[in-house]
Design an enzyme around this catalytic site. Sequence first.
Site, PDB file in Angstrom:
ATOM      1  N   TYR A  12       0.854  -1.178   0.000  1.00 11.92           N
ATOM      2  CA  TYR A  12       0.000   0.000   0.000  1.00 11.92           C
ATOM      3  C   TYR A  12       0.893   1.232   0.000  1.00 11.92           C
ATOM      4  O   TYR A  12       0.588   2.240  -0.612  1.00 11.92           O
ATOM      5  CB  TYR A  12      -0.897   0.001   1.236  1.00 11.92           C
ATOM      6  CG  TYR A  12      -1.872  -1.145   1.235  1.00 11.92           C
ATOM      7  CD1 TYR A  12      -3.010  -1.093   0.424  1.00 11.92           C
ATOM      8  CD2 TYR A  12      -1.647  -2.280   2.008  1.00 11.92           C
ATOM      9  CE1 TYR A  12      -3.907  -2.130   0.406  1.00 11.92           C
ATOM     10  CE2 TYR A  12      -2.557  -3.323   1.990  1.00 11.92           C
ATOM     11  CZ  TYR A  12      -3.680  -3.253   1.191  1.00 11.92           C
ATOM     12  OH  TYR A  12      -4.552  -4.294   1.166  1.00 11.92           O
ATOM     13  N   ASN A  34     -13.378  -0.990  -4.188  1.00 10.48           N
ATOM     14  CA  ASN A  34     -13.079  -0.632  -5.568  1.00 10.48           C
ATOM     15  C   ASN A  34     -14.120  -1.214  -6.513  1.00 10.48           C
ATOM     16  O   ASN A  34     -14.531  -2.353  -6.362  1.00 10.48           O
ATOM     17  CB  ASN A  34     -11.680  -1.125  -5.940  1.00 10.48           C
ATOM     18  CG  ASN A  34     -11.717  -2.566  -6.377  1.00 10.48           C
ATOM     19  OD1 ASN A  34     -12.050  -2.889  -7.502  1.00 10.48           O
ATOM     20  ND2 ASN A  34     -11.396  -3.448  -5.461  1.00 10.48           N
ATOM     21  N   CYS A  42      -6.452  -6.802  -6.507  1.00  9.18           N
ATOM     22  CA  CYS A  42      -6.203  -6.161  -5.217  1.00  9.18           C
ATOM     23  C   CYS A  42      -5.556  -7.118  -4.225  1.00  9.18           C
ATOM     24  O   CYS A  42      -4.982  -6.697  -3.240  1.00  9.18           O
ATOM     25  CB  CYS A  42      -7.521  -5.669  -4.620  1.00  9.18           C
ATOM     26  SG  CYS A  42      -8.208  -4.310  -5.555  1.00  9.18           S
ATOM     27  N   HIS A  43      -5.669  -8.390  -4.491  1.00 10.70           N
ATOM     28  CA  HIS A  43      -5.119  -9.362  -3.533  1.00 10.70           C
ATOM     29  C   HIS A  43      -3.592  -9.406  -3.601  1.00 10.70           C
ATOM     30  O   HIS A  43      -2.945 -10.018  -2.779  1.00 10.70           O
ATOM     31  CB  HIS A  43      -5.701 -10.738  -3.822  1.00 10.70           C
ATOM     32  CG  HIS A  43      -5.420 -11.239  -5.190  1.00 10.70           C
ATOM     33  ND1 HIS A  43      -6.240 -10.961  -6.265  1.00 10.70           N
ATOM     34  CD2 HIS A  43      -4.401 -11.987  -5.654  1.00 10.70           C
ATOM     35  CE1 HIS A  43      -5.705 -11.548  -7.334  1.00 10.70           C
ATOM     36  NE2 HIS A  43      -4.589 -12.169  -7.000  1.00 10.70           N
ATOM     37  N   GLU A  71      -0.826 -18.134  -7.217  1.00 13.03           N
ATOM     38  CA  GLU A  71      -0.046 -17.387  -8.193  1.00 13.03           C
ATOM     39  C   GLU A  71       1.445 -17.539  -7.973  1.00 13.03           C
ATOM     40  O   GLU A  71       2.247 -16.850  -8.575  1.00 13.03           O
ATOM     41  CB  GLU A  71      -0.455 -15.915  -8.130  1.00 13.03           C
ATOM     42  CG  GLU A  71      -1.943 -15.762  -8.411  1.00 13.03           C
ATOM     43  CD  GLU A  71      -2.334 -14.316  -8.625  1.00 13.03           C
ATOM     44  OE1 GLU A  71      -1.515 -13.432  -8.354  1.00 13.03           O
ATOM     45  OE2 GLU A  71      -3.466 -14.094  -9.072  1.00 13.03           O
TER      46      GLU A  71
END
Length: 90
Positions: A12, A34, A42-43, A71
């Site tokens: 952030y 969002n 966003c993760h 991922e």
Amino acid sequence: MKQIPKGKVTTYKMIAERLDTKAYRAVGSVCKRNPYAPVVPCHRVVKSNGEVGNYSGSGGVKKKISLLKKEGITVRNNKIVDFDKKLFEF
DNA sequence: CTGTTGACTCCGG
DNA sequence: ACCGGAGCCAACA
């Protein structure tokens, strides 16, 4: 955020700095609500100390972690493993 | 328009 | 390691 490649994360803090502001909170706040939910990963955004942070999706933080793991990111105790290496620099 | 609140961070005790 | 306070900004009641 759309530039964050799969398998990497950002903080952030970085996002805020990139936006030339110190509103670290606002970043997360806006992310949470969002409207780009499906198009923005966003993760892949975590706290500056390497912790995963929070998540408002179904399953909460757990879900976020599983997504990250899927991922290629390893998470343990709400912390990113090899944070400095998985960290994406703008 | 005026409070709160919150996916945050930094600094001091 | 843990807690409190300050700074910042967007969304919401």
